[in-house]
Design an enzyme around this catalytic site. Structure first.
Site, mmCIF file in Angstrom:
data_model
loop_
_atom_site.group_PDB
_atom_site.id
_atom_site.type_symbol
_atom_site.label_atom_id
_atom_site.label_comp_id
_atom_site.label_asym_id
_atom_site.label_seq_id
_atom_site.Cartn_x
_atom_site.Cartn_y
_atom_site.Cartn_z
ATOM 1 N N SER A 1 0.903 -1.378 0.040
ATOM 2 C CA SER A 1 -0.109 -0.040 -0.107
ATOM 3 C C SER A 1 0.821 1.065 -0.001
ATOM 4 C CB SER A 1 -1.057 0.057 1.022
ATOM 5 O OG SER A 1 -2.063 -0.850 1.029
ATOM 6 N N LYS B 1 0.435 3.490 -3.180
ATOM 7 C CA LYS B 1 -0.768 4.071 -3.254
ATOM 8 C C LYS B 1 -0.470 5.582 -3.333
ATOM 9 C CE LYS B 1 -3.921 0.635 -1.298
ATOM 10 N NZ LYS B 1 -4.705 0.260 -0.050
ATOM 11 N N TYR C 1 -3.064 -2.381 -10.410
ATOM 12 C CA TYR C 1 -2.813 -2.155 -9.284
ATOM 13 C C TYR C 1 -1.898 -3.123 -8.417
ATOM 14 C CZ TYR C 1 -4.567 -2.175 -4.197
ATOM 15 O OH TYR C 1 -4.751 -2.224 -3.122
ATOM 16 N N TYR D 1 -4.609 3.674 7.952
ATOM 17 C CA TYR D 1 -5.711 3.034 7.984
ATOM 18 C C TYR D 1 -6.538 3.531 9.205
ATOM 19 C CZ TYR D 1 -3.689 0.946 4.034
ATOM 20 O OH TYR D 1 -3.121 0.788 2.787
ATOM 21 N N VAL E 1 0.644 -3.983 3.668
ATOM 22 C CA VAL E 1 0.761 -5.493 4.448
ATOM 23 C C VAL E 1 1.902 -6.168 4.432
ATOM 24 C CG1 VAL E 1 -1.736 -5.596 4.412
ATOM 25 C CG2 VAL E 1 -0.579 -6.092 2.462
HETATM 26 O O1 DON Z 1 -4.845 -4.805 -2.182
HETATM 27 C C1 DON Z 1 -4.388 -5.312 -1.066
HETATM 28 O O2 DON Z 1 -5.017 -5.845 -0.382
HETATM 29 C C2 DON Z 1 -2.835 -5.041 -0.858
HETATM 30 N N1 DON Z 1 -2.126 -5.460 -2.097
HETATM 31 C C3 DON Z 1 -2.251 -3.902 -0.358
HETATM 32 C C4 DON Z 1 -2.951 -3.658 0.995
HETATM 33 C C5 DON Z 1 -2.137 -2.989 1.908
HETATM 34 O O3 DON Z 1 -0.921 -2.988 1.812
HETATM 35 C C6 DON Z 1 -2.789 -2.389 3.155
HETATM 36 N N2 DON Z 1 -1.919 -2.266 4.223
HETATM 37 N N3 DON Z 1 -1.887 -2.000 5.139
#
Ligand code: DON
Length: 331
Positions: A77, A80, A204, A256, A274
């Site tokens: 993330s 993003k 994405y 978050y 994540v």
């Molecule tokens: O889309 C997803 O769920 C993961 N590729 C990225 C989510 C993420 O890193 C959220 N982090 N805390």
């Protein structure tokens, strides 16, 4: 003589700070057992749950690094933030903000609830999955590789090398993408997506799979600390207004549904992923001049054991300790 003693002081300070950070990493490593590896993307479960590493790069040229700093991991993330920056650079800030809002959700990063219950016209912010997928659809290019090119070029400029894609993470993510696909279909109904849904999702998944190190995250954090300016060359790598907005989003939405607590107890813009990465950015601050990194720094943390919100358990505690000990808060 004066120059010589300044160098000596700098060396002593560096050694002193290094010892502190080594101790803190040793201490906070035990908190890795409070968390769990992300398992909904199976490839992420292969990480070492006890890993913890940190790199701090200062505007004054000082670098402190400690713990597991040689491990590379997928950016997840944290990407993003840069997809948002590149979309704003390519399409203009107001164009992007007409399609994604800047409000924190207080919900999990992959929540579908608001899309369904509030029948919103645009996703809440670019750092939750719904907003990020929308932003990715705005990137220039017809194919996923063309769309990614802007992000790769920006990374290459900031990092001095072009990062690789972790194909195994990408495939793992694509194969288990039920929730992101569900979000994608809600967005199709809302009408905010500007590219084909399959191409958008593929882009994405790839952007989340870009391979980085804690040092890379620190360098990315440093350029944001400087409002997009490369202090070495004076070049405006990211337009200042866009870099500032990215920091606002990191502060209000970057961790978050733990963003409020992180702002209160750590007080610096940061973005987690994540895979266990956190990119934090400490702008120059005007306080007691004996405090370290007064001139600003970027911080990259790696600690793949996560709390319920998806943030690194040990990483957050380590950052909180450093921020309070060195008074890094922007407030
Ligand atoms: O889309 C997803 O769920 C993961 N590729 C990225 C989510 C993420 O890193 C959220 N982090 N805390």
């Amino acid at each position: 003589m004066v120059q010589g003693s300044t160098n000596l002081n700098t060396e002593l300070t560096q050694e002193w700070l290094q010892n502190y950070v080594d101790d803190w990493v040793k201490f906070y490593r035990k908190h890795t057992t409070d968390g769990k590896l992300a398992s909904y993307i199976p490839q992420l479960e292969k990480a070492d749950p006890n890993a913890l590493g940190i790199v701090i790069i200062g505007n004054n040229g000082m670098t402190i690094q400690s713990g597991d700093i040689d491990t590379t991991f997928s950016i997840q993330s944290v990407s993003k933030v840069f997809a948002f920056i590149v979309a704003c650079m390519q399409r203009g800030m107001s164009y992007v903000l007409n399609r994604v809002d800047v409000e924190p959700t207080g919900e999990a990063f992959n929540s579908i609830m608001h899309l369904e219950m509030k029948k919103i016209e645009k996703p809440f912010n670019p750092l939750v999955n719904a907003g990020a997928i929308t932003v990715t659809s705005l990137l220039e290019g017809k194919t996923s590789d063309e769309k990614l090119e802007g992000i790769f070029q920006l990374f290459e400029k900031i990092l001095g090398h072009r990062p690789e894609l972790d194909i195994e993470v990408y495939e793992s993510e694509r194969e288990t993408s039920i929730r992101n696909r569900a979000i994608g279909y809600f967005l199709l109904e809302t009408g905010v997506l500007e590219s084909d849904l399959e191409i958008t999702l593929e882009t994405y998944f790839k952007q989340c799979s870009i391979e980085v190190s804690a040092e890379d995250l620190a360098r990315l954090g440093l350029i944001l600390a400087n409002d997009g300016i490369d202090r070495m060359t004076g070049e405006e790598v990211i337009p200042t207004q866009i870099a500032r907005l990215a920091k606002v989003l990191m502060l209000t939405c970057g961790m978050y549904d733990a963003s409020g607590k992180f702002a209160a107890y750590v007080g610096i813009p940061a973005k987690s992923g994540v895979s266990g990465g956190i990119m934090a950015t400490v702008p120059p601050r005007a306080r007691d001049e004996l405090l370290p990194f007064m001139d600003g720094c970027g911080i990259g943390v790696y600690g793949p054991a996560l709390d319920k919100q998806g943030n690194s358990t040990a990483g957050i505690r380590l950052l909180r300790h450093i921020a309070s000990h060195w008074d890094l808060s922007i407030f």
